[in-house]
Design an enzyme around this catalytic site. Structure first.
Site, PDB file in Angstrom:
ATOM      1  N   HIS A  50       0.816  -1.225   0.000  1.00  0.00           N
ATOM      2  CA  HIS A  50       0.000   0.000   0.000  1.00  0.00           C
ATOM      3  C   HIS A  50       0.843   1.265   0.000  1.00  0.00           C
ATOM      4  O   HIS A  50       0.322   2.356  -0.215  1.00  0.00           O
ATOM      5  CB  HIS A  50      -0.941   0.017   1.206  1.00  0.00           C
ATOM      6  CG  HIS A  50      -1.926  -1.112   1.213  1.00  0.00           C
ATOM      7  ND1 HIS A  50      -2.816  -1.329   0.189  1.00  0.00           N
ATOM      8  CD2 HIS A  50      -2.147  -2.102   2.108  1.00  0.00           C
ATOM      9  CE1 HIS A  50      -3.557  -2.401   0.458  1.00  0.00           C
ATOM     10  NE2 HIS A  50      -3.171  -2.901   1.605  1.00  0.00           N
ATOM     11  N   ARG A  75       7.118  -5.533   2.970  1.00  0.00           N
ATOM     12  CA  ARG A  75       5.809  -6.115   2.677  1.00  0.00           C
ATOM     13  C   ARG A  75       5.612  -6.015   1.171  1.00  0.00           C
ATOM     14  O   ARG A  75       5.629  -4.928   0.598  1.00  0.00           O
ATOM     15  CB  ARG A  75       4.679  -5.397   3.402  1.00  0.00           C
ATOM     16  CG  ARG A  75       3.331  -6.006   2.956  1.00  0.00           C
ATOM     17  CD  ARG A  75       2.206  -5.665   3.883  1.00  0.00           C
ATOM     18  NE  ARG A  75       1.770  -4.284   3.767  1.00  0.00           N
ATOM     19  CZ  ARG A  75       0.678  -3.808   4.352  1.00  0.00           C
ATOM     20  NH1 ARG A  75      -0.076  -4.593   5.093  1.00  0.00           N
ATOM     21  NH2 ARG A  75       0.347  -2.542   4.223  1.00  0.00           N
ATOM     22  N   GLU A 154      -5.322 -12.080   7.541  1.00  0.00           N
ATOM     23  CA  GLU A 154      -6.216 -10.921   7.483  1.00  0.00           C
ATOM     24  C   GLU A 154      -7.569 -11.239   6.861  1.00  0.00           C
ATOM     25  O   GLU A 154      -8.251 -10.324   6.392  1.00  0.00           O
ATOM     26  CB  GLU A 154      -5.543  -9.699   6.851  1.00  0.00           C
ATOM     27  CG  GLU A 154      -4.602  -9.943   5.705  1.00  0.00           C
ATOM     28  CD  GLU A 154      -3.835  -8.689   5.261  1.00  0.00           C
ATOM     29  OE1 GLU A 154      -3.936  -7.623   5.871  1.00  0.00           O
ATOM     30  OE2 GLU A 154      -3.136  -8.791   4.246  1.00  0.00           O
ATOM     31  N   ASP A 180      -7.844  -5.239   7.483  1.00  0.00           N
ATOM     32  CA  ASP A 180      -8.409  -6.184   6.514  1.00  0.00           C
ATOM     33  C   ASP A 180      -9.156  -7.311   7.224  1.00  0.00           C
ATOM     34  O   ASP A 180     -10.169  -7.798   6.713  1.00  0.00           O
ATOM     35  CB  ASP A 180      -7.312  -6.757   5.613  1.00  0.00           C
ATOM     36  CG  ASP A 180      -7.023  -5.844   4.429  1.00  0.00           C
ATOM     37  OD1 ASP A 180      -7.994  -5.349   3.822  1.00  0.00           O
ATOM     38  OD2 ASP A 180      -5.851  -5.604   4.131  1.00  0.00           O
TER      39      ASP A 180
END
Ligand code: 3PY
Ligand code: MG
Length: 260
Positions: A50, A75, A154, A180
């Site tokens: 993200h 990530r 998640e 999430d």
């Protein structure tokens, strides 16, 4: 000057540590990474899912953190195979992979993070070798322990498969994405569903019982303290933007309180 060997002994000390505090970086600038790496944080985590990181930014920011003696996690985006091995080659000490919902997802992650016999990672650790302080042959021997593969939990499906995911050889730990998870448990209706709380306790307990790392993202210091009390040991404490905004707001509030 050689790179500081920031990977040497890191993963084994992390696996034993009580609370490891990292922070999510979403701004792909080595100056930001350097500033965060210069704090009391134990590591930094570059967010290619993200955050705005591309591969060039990961390479630059791994080096910026290494000069401060801090290791870097990355990530990666969902289901991104070869990029997992690439960021390890670039010198990430571990990969945090989002949306690992099934044993097959976990096995794919291991395939890209570990060399045989655990996985099928291809050889080419250009930046990882200097950061490990090892020779090529020694790195090959130790890489499966030095480089951590961490599966994000998640979704409801991931919770249903939690024990099975934790038992996949080569999965070193799990990392909860509470937002999430809330979206999944509330059928898309909430970013902070009360249903998440019970799940959180179970994930930390199950990871501990499996001898694996339990991680989670904490959006505030209060969340981090609560998660540590629940047994989480690897905590993503806030994001670079959050630290900037909070520090600026706190400073402005303090000055205004005394001047208006
Ligand atoms: C989530 O809360 O879903 C996350 O991925 C935290 O980074
Ligand atoms: Mg998430």
């Amino acid at each position: 000057m050689p790179f500081p060997a920031v990977h040497a002994g890191f993963s084994s000390s992390l696996m034993k540590s009580k609370t490891h505090l990292t922070a999510f970086c979403q701004f792909p600038d080595p100056n930001v990474t350097e500033a965060l790496a210069r704090t009391k944080l134990d590591s930094v985590l570059l967010d290619m899912q993200h955050g705005m990181f591309d591969e060039a930014a990961v390479i630059a920011c791994v080096a910026a953190a290494a000069l401060e003696g801090k290791p870097v996690f990355v990530r990666v985006p969902v289901g991104c195979g070869g990029l997992v091995s690439r960021v390890l080659d670039f010198g990430a000490v571990g990969v945090v992979c989002p949306m690992v919902n099934t044993v097959t997802d976990a096995e794919k992650l291991v395939a890209y993070t570990k060399f045989p016999p655990l996985g099928a990672r291809s050889w080419g650790p250009r930046r990882a070798i200097p950061l490990s302080g090892l020779s090529g042959p020694e790195y090959l021997k130790q890489a499966n322990e030095l480089n951590l593969s961490i599966a994000m939990i998640e979704t409801q499906q991931a919770l249903d498969n939690l024990e099975a995911i934790l038992s996949v050889p080569g999965i070193d730990g799990v990392f909860v994405g509470p937002v999430d998870l809330s979206v999944s448990l509330s059928d898309g209706s909430s970013l902070s569903s009360p249903k998440v709380d019970a799940a959180l306790t179970r994930v930390a307990e199950r990871a501990g019982a499996a001898g694996k790392l339990s991680g989670i993202f904490a959006a505030s210091t209060e969340h981090a303290i609560d998660y540590a009390a629940k047994g989480y040991r690897f905590i993503g404490l806030m994001q670079d933007a959050m630290f900037l905004q909070k520090a600026a707001d706190d400073a402005v509030t303090r000055v205004r309180e005394r001047t208006e």
